[in-house]
Design an enzyme around this catalytic site. Structure first.
Site, PDB file in Angstrom:
ATOM      1  N   ASP A  14     -54.839   2.673   7.213  1.00 37.69           N
ATOM      2  CA  ASP A  14     -55.593   2.466   8.452  1.00 37.69           C
ATOM      3  C   ASP A  14     -55.046   1.188   9.078  1.00 37.69           C
ATOM      4  OD1 ASP A  14     -57.690   2.730  10.382  1.00 37.69           O
ATOM      5  OD2 ASP A  14     -58.836   1.203   9.335  1.00 37.69           O
ATOM      6  N   SER A  15     -55.548   0.856  10.268  1.00 43.86           N
ATOM      7  CA  SER A  15     -55.143  -0.413  10.872  1.00 43.86           C
ATOM      8  C   SER A  15     -55.814  -1.581  10.136  1.00 43.86           C
ATOM      9  CB  SER A  15     -55.538  -0.430  12.347  1.00 43.86           C
ATOM     10  OG  SER A  15     -56.939  -0.274  12.467  1.00 43.86           O
ATOM     11  N   CYS A  77     -57.203   7.120   9.469  1.00 42.85           N
ATOM     12  CA  CYS A  77     -57.226   6.523  10.793  1.00 42.85           C
ATOM     13  C   CYS A  77     -57.175   7.664  11.810  1.00 42.85           C
ATOM     14  CB  CYS A  77     -56.004   5.606  10.940  1.00 42.85           C
ATOM     15  SG  CYS A  77     -55.749   4.974  12.597  1.00 42.85           S
ATOM     16  N   CYS A 186     -63.658   7.428  14.527  1.00 41.24           N
ATOM     17  CA  CYS A 186     -62.837   6.291  14.106  1.00 41.24           C
ATOM     18  C   CYS A 186     -63.386   5.884  12.743  1.00 41.24           C
ATOM     19  CB  CYS A 186     -62.982   5.144  15.101  1.00 41.24           C
ATOM     20  SG  CYS A 186     -62.282   3.576  14.528  1.00 41.24           S
ATOM     21  N   HIS A 188     -63.574   3.172  11.309  1.00 39.05           N
ATOM     22  CA  HIS A 188     -64.345   1.928  11.280  1.00 39.05           C
ATOM     23  C   HIS A 188     -65.841   2.184  11.561  1.00 39.05           C
ATOM     24  CE1 HIS A 188     -60.485  -0.198  11.639  1.00 39.05           C
ATOM     25  NE2 HIS A 188     -61.120  -1.335  11.433  1.00 39.05           N
TER      26      HIS A 188
HETATM   27  N1  DGL Z   1     -59.822   3.041  12.173  1.00 36.54           N
HETATM   28  C1  DGL Z   1     -58.861   3.594  13.047  1.00 36.54           C
HETATM   29  C2  DGL Z   1     -59.285   4.898  13.634  1.00 36.54           C
HETATM   30  O1  DGL Z   1     -59.876   5.661  12.913  1.00 36.54           O
HETATM   31  C3  DGL Z   1     -58.100   2.638  13.934  1.00 36.54           C
HETATM   32  C4  DGL Z   1     -58.908   1.791  14.813  1.00 36.54           C
HETATM   33  C5  DGL Z   1     -58.072   0.793  15.611  1.00 36.54           C
HETATM   34  O2  DGL Z   1     -57.280   0.064  15.024  1.00 36.54           O
HETATM   35  O3  DGL Z   1     -58.242   0.772  16.837  1.00 36.54           O
HETATM   36  O4  DGL Z   1     -59.011   5.221  14.749  1.00 36.54           O
END
Ligand code: DGL
Length: 279
Positions: A14-15, A77, A186, A188
C-alpha cells in the site's frame, strides 16, 4: 531458490498504513502464511497523483516484491488496483490479486443502492462503478472522492473534530441518496470506521473489500498448491520513508511495535510491451 514454495511469503503493499486492514484479515483467515508488507510512505498519498505515475510506482514495487521471492501479491491499495491491474497482469508472471473486484462482489451481494468512498484517482477511474454494473446492472452507484482522509489517517488524526467535519461532508450526498451499502474504496478508510459509523444511518452495510480479497487469496493458494503447511514467520515490514514513523503509527492496529526496515526501490524502466500498448 525456495524448495518448498508454500513457505514463501505473500507480498502485500500500500502507500502507507492502509494495507494493515488487509494484513489483519490475512492474520485472521490465513494465520499460517508468512507476509512481506511494503508501505511506499515516501510517496504517499497515491490517490491525488496521475495514472501514469501510479502505474510506474506499482511497477517498481512489483519488481521488488518478485525479487524478494514472494509467491503471490495482494495489492492492498484500491488506487493501485484501479489503475495498475492491467499493467501488472501483462508484465508480471506471478499470482496477483486486487481489491476492486472482491469489493464490488461483496457489495452486489449486499445491496442495490451502493455508495463508494475512494481516493480521487480511484473515483475518477470508475473502477468500482464499472465492476458493480457489470455484475448487476440493476444496482445504483454513487462514488465520492475523499482526498482528505488518507493524510488524516497517516497523521493519526482519526478522532480529530476536523475529521468528523470532512467525513460528514463526504457522506452527506450518499446519505441523501439513501444508500443501503457503503464500500470502503480505500484501504485506509476502515481505520476511520468509528467516525464513519457514527455518521451513517444504522441500516447502511459497510463493505471492507479486504475480507473477500483474502478469501480469494486463500482459494487461489489452495488451487495452486501454495498453502504453507508450517507455521508463519514474523511479518517483515518494509517502507520507503522513515521506519520509526510507520512503526509508531501502526502499533495501535497491530497491537505491538513492528520492526520496520527502510528500503529503496530500484528504478524500473517500462517494458517494450507497455510502451507499445500505451501509445
Ligand atoms: N490505501 C490506498 C488505497 O486503497 C492508497 C491511498 C493513497 O495513498 O492515496 O487507495
Amino acid at each position: 531458490m525456495t524448495t518448498d514454495s508454500g513457505q514463501q511469503r505473500i507480498g502485500i503493499f500500500d502507500s502507507g498504513v492502509g494495507g494493515l486492514t488487509v494484513l489483519r484479515e490475512l492474520y485472521r483467515q490465513l494465520p499460517n502464511e508468512s507476509i512481506l508488507y511494503f508501505g511506499d510512505t515516501a510517496r504517499l498519498p497515491y490517490g491525488t497523483r496521475g495514472a501514469a505515475e501510479i502505474v510506474q510506482f506499482v511497477r517498481e514495487i512489483m519488481a521488488w516484491l518478485v525479487e524478494q521471492d514472494v509467491k503471490m501479491v495482494i495489492m492492498a491499495c484500491n488506487t493501485s488496483s484501479a489503475l495498475a491491474m492491467e499493467m501488472v497482469q501483462a508484465e508480471f508472471d506471478i499470482p496477483v490479486l486486487g481489491v476492486i473486484l472482491p469489493g464490488a462482489q461483496a457489495a452486489v451481494h449486499q445491496g442495490k443502492r451502493i455508495g463508494v468512498i475512494a481516493t480521487p484517482a480511484t473515483a475518477a477511474s470508475n473502477a468500482y462503478r464499472n465492476a458493480i454494473l457489470e455484475m448487476d446492472n440493476s444496482c445504483l452507484v454513487w462514488q465520492v472522492s475523499c482526498p482528505a482522509f488518507v493524510p488524516l489517517v497517516e497523521q493519526n488524526r482519526i478522532y480529530d473534530p476536523y475529521t468528523y467535519e470532512v467525513a460528514r461532508e463526504y457522506l452527506a450526498p450518499l446519505i441523501q441518496q439513501r444508500i443501503d451499502t457503503l464500500i470502503y474504496g480505500c484501504t485506509h478508510y476502515p481505520l476511520l470506521a468509528p467516525v464513519l459509523r457514527s455518521l451513517l444511518p444504522v441500516g447502511v452495510q459497510l463493505i471492507d473489500p479486504a475480507v473477500r480479497v483474502v478469501a480469494a487469496a486463500a482459494q487461489e493458494l489452495e488451487l495452486l498448491g501454495l498453502r504453507n503447511a508450517g507455521t508463519a514467520l514474523p511479518t517483515r515490514f518494509c517502507v520507503s520513508g522513515p521506519p520509526q514513523q510507520f512503526a509508531e503509527l501502526s502499533v495501535q492496529w497491530l497491537g505491538c511495535t513492528p520492526a520496520v526496515e527502510k528500503i529503496s526501490l530500484p528504478a524500473v524502466v517500462r517494458s517494450p510491451v507497455s510502451i507499445e500498448s500505451a501509445e
